[in-house]
Design a protein around this motif. Structure first.
Motif, PDB file in Angstrom:
ATOM      1  N   THR A  94      -7.326  -4.391   3.283  1.00 58.05           N
ATOM      2  CA  THR A  94      -7.067  -2.953   3.303  1.00 58.05           C
ATOM      3  C   THR A  94      -5.653  -2.693   3.811  1.00 58.05           C
ATOM      4  OG1 THR A  94      -7.949  -2.727   5.534  1.00 58.05           O
ATOM      5  CG2 THR A  94      -9.487  -2.377   3.713  1.00 58.05           C
ATOM      6  N   PHE A  95      -5.135  -1.536   3.480  1.00 63.09           N
ATOM      7  CA  PHE A  95      -3.807  -1.125   3.912  1.00 63.09           C
ATOM      8  C   PHE A  95      -3.929   0.187   4.666  1.00 63.09           C
ATOM      9  CE2 PHE A  95      -3.205  -3.670   0.144  1.00 63.09           C
ATOM     10  CZ  PHE A  95      -2.189  -4.522   0.528  1.00 63.09           C
ATOM     11  N   SER A  96      -3.190   0.313   5.733  1.00 64.19           N
ATOM     12  CA  SER A  96      -3.196   1.567   6.479  1.00 64.19           C
ATOM     13  C   SER A  96      -2.273   2.572   5.797  1.00 64.19           C
ATOM     14  CB  SER A  96      -2.759   1.327   7.922  1.00 64.19           C
ATOM     15  OG  SER A  96      -1.463   0.780   7.951  1.00 64.19           O
ATOM     16  N   GLU A  97      -2.436   3.833   6.160  1.00 62.74           N
ATOM     17  CA  GLU A  97      -1.603   4.891   5.606  1.00 62.74           C
ATOM     18  C   GLU A  97      -0.150   4.701   6.037  1.00 62.74           C
ATOM     19  OE1 GLU A  97      -2.345   7.614   3.617  1.00 62.74           O
ATOM     20  OE2 GLU A  97      -4.293   6.667   3.321  1.00 62.74           O
ATOM     21  N   VAL A  98       0.775   5.016   5.154  1.00 63.11           N
ATOM     22  CA  VAL A  98       2.198   4.956   5.464  1.00 63.11           C
ATOM     23  C   VAL A  98       2.723   6.386   5.453  1.00 63.11           C
ATOM     24  CG1 VAL A  98       4.455   4.136   4.706  1.00 63.11           C
ATOM     25  CG2 VAL A  98       2.444   2.675   4.444  1.00 63.11           C
ATOM     26  N   ASP A  99       3.338   6.798   6.556  1.00 67.24           N
ATOM     27  CA  ASP A  99       3.928   8.135   6.658  1.00 67.24           C
ATOM     28  C   ASP A  99       5.353   8.076   6.114  1.00 67.24           C
ATOM     29  OD1 ASP A  99       4.709  10.678   7.245  1.00 67.24           O
ATOM     30  OD2 ASP A  99       4.542  10.473   9.415  1.00 67.24           O
ATOM     31  N   PHE A 100       5.514   8.405   4.848  1.00 66.79           N
ATOM     32  CA  PHE A 100       6.816   8.297   4.198  1.00 66.79           C
ATOM     33  C   PHE A 100       7.823   9.304   4.749  1.00 66.79           C
ATOM     34  CE2 PHE A 100       4.270   5.963   1.200  1.00 66.79           C
ATOM     35  CZ  PHE A 100       5.128   4.957   0.797  1.00 66.79           C
TER      36      PHE A 100
END
Length: 94
Positions: free
Chosen positions: A33-39
């Motif tokens: 799984t990948f965590s959310e990235v705050d672009f």
């Protein structure tokens, strides 16, 4: 005729053995799984990302991601992954 059957059986056994030996690595990838990235807070620059499997190292991968203006501008595969054709990047937050 029996030689052809024997060759087919040996090939099938080899394929089955390979699939069974690689099963733990495939299960590990399926659960990745990948965590959310705050672009919005991501600084422009070049980032290196790496995946190293614990069960098998056949899928170890290293990528270089370039961020410009809060967007991913380029992704280079440095090691491990096989790419056919052009890679597309899709963001779901826009």
């Amino acid at each position: 005729m029996w030689i052809v059957i024997l060759i087919v059986v040996i090939i099938a056994a080899g394929i089955l053995a390979g699939l069974l030996a690689d099963a733990p690595g495939r299960r590990e990838i399926a659960g990745l799984t990948f965590s959310e990235v705050d672009f919005e807070n991501l600084r422009d620059g070049t980032y290196i990302g790496e995946y190293k499997g614990t069960k098998s190292h056949l899928r170890d991968t290293k990528v270089e991601v370039m961020v410009s203006g809060g967007d991913i501008s380029e992704v280079k595969i440095i090691k491990g992954a096989v790419v056919y054709g052009k890679m597309e990047i899709h963001r779901t937050d826009k």
